[in-house]
Design an enzyme around this catalytic site. Structure first.
Site, PDB file in Angstrom:
ATOM      1  N   ALA A  71       1.530 -17.854  20.924  1.00 31.91           N
ATOM      2  CA  ALA A  71       0.424 -18.310  20.082  1.00 31.91           C
ATOM      3  C   ALA A  71       0.722 -18.007  18.623  1.00 31.91           C
ATOM      4  O   ALA A  71       1.394 -17.027  18.305  1.00 31.91           O
ATOM      5  CB  ALA A  71      -0.887 -17.631  20.506  1.00 31.91           C
ATOM      6  N   ASP A  72       0.218 -18.858  17.759  1.00 35.09           N
ATOM      7  CA  ASP A  72       0.323 -18.597  16.328  1.00 35.09           C
ATOM      8  C   ASP A  72      -0.781 -19.370  15.613  1.00 35.09           C
ATOM      9  O   ASP A  72      -1.316 -20.341  16.149  1.00 35.09           O
ATOM     10  CB  ASP A  72       1.688 -19.004  15.772  1.00 35.09           C
TER      11      ASP A  72
END
Length: 196
Positions: A71-72
């Site tokens: 995730a980012d």
């Protein structure tokens, strides 16, 4: 082939770990080894998705039979990408810049099945309209919310950052915190991972 039973979150962020804990499923957290520098001429959504995928893939060799979550999040306002300020001074400058403006948060999530070499990708867009803030309000907020320096745009929405926000437009309220859970659940179900 059956679904891998090991679920790995490619993040040491306690915010993302807390989000995943809400699903009441067993997982491990591991630190990804991946350069998070944005590339020239890359859009904010492209950066967020590339970094999410890069984080997941960086752990593939260590977890050859697992589902790895990457995730980012990248904030975007006024034709510039905004990452994590990391210092109070930078957070103050960032919040002054964002005062009264609409900020777009691009939150990407990927699920990599390392056993099958299959990947699911999604980027969620959240539009956040910030209140007009005085320098004193910004300083008081940062004094009371020191974790804000580790959040894209310096606004920790699940904490006192609520005071900074006038309006949020999103399809997944979890995405603004950093992990689009609604789509992640879709990915886990598609892989046959038992959720309930």
């Amino acid at each position: 082939m059956s679904c891998p039973s090991t679920l790995v979150l490619a993040s040491t962020s306690r915010f993302r770990q807390q989000q995943l804990e809400r699903l009441n499923i067993p997982f491990q957290a591991a630190k990804p080894i991946f350069d998070e520098t944005p590339l020239a001429h890359e859009t904010a959504p492209q950066t967020a998705l590339r970094l999410a995928e890069g984080k997941a893939r960086s752990l593939a060799a260590d977890y050859p039979n697992a589902l790895i979550i990457g995730a980012d999040q990248v904030a975007f306002c006024g034709n510039q990408q905004l990452g994590k300020p990391l210092t109070t001074d930078k957070a103050q400058q960032m919040l002054s810049f964002l005062s009264g403006k609409t900020v777009y948060f691009y939150s990407s999530v990927v699920l990599l099945n390392t056993a099958a070499n299959r990947i699911h990708r999604h980027t969620d867009t959240t539009a956040v309209t910030m209140r007009t803030l005085s320098e004193n309000q910004i300083m008081r907020y940062l004094a009371q919310e020191p974790d804000a320096v580790h959040c894209a745009g310096a606004a920790k929405s699940e904490g006192l950052g609520t005071l900074l926000i006038e309006h949020i437009n999103s399809t997944d309220p979890n995405a603004l915190i950093g992990l689009p859970l609604f789509r992640l659940i879709d990915f886990l179900l598609a892989e046959g991972f038992p959720l309930l």
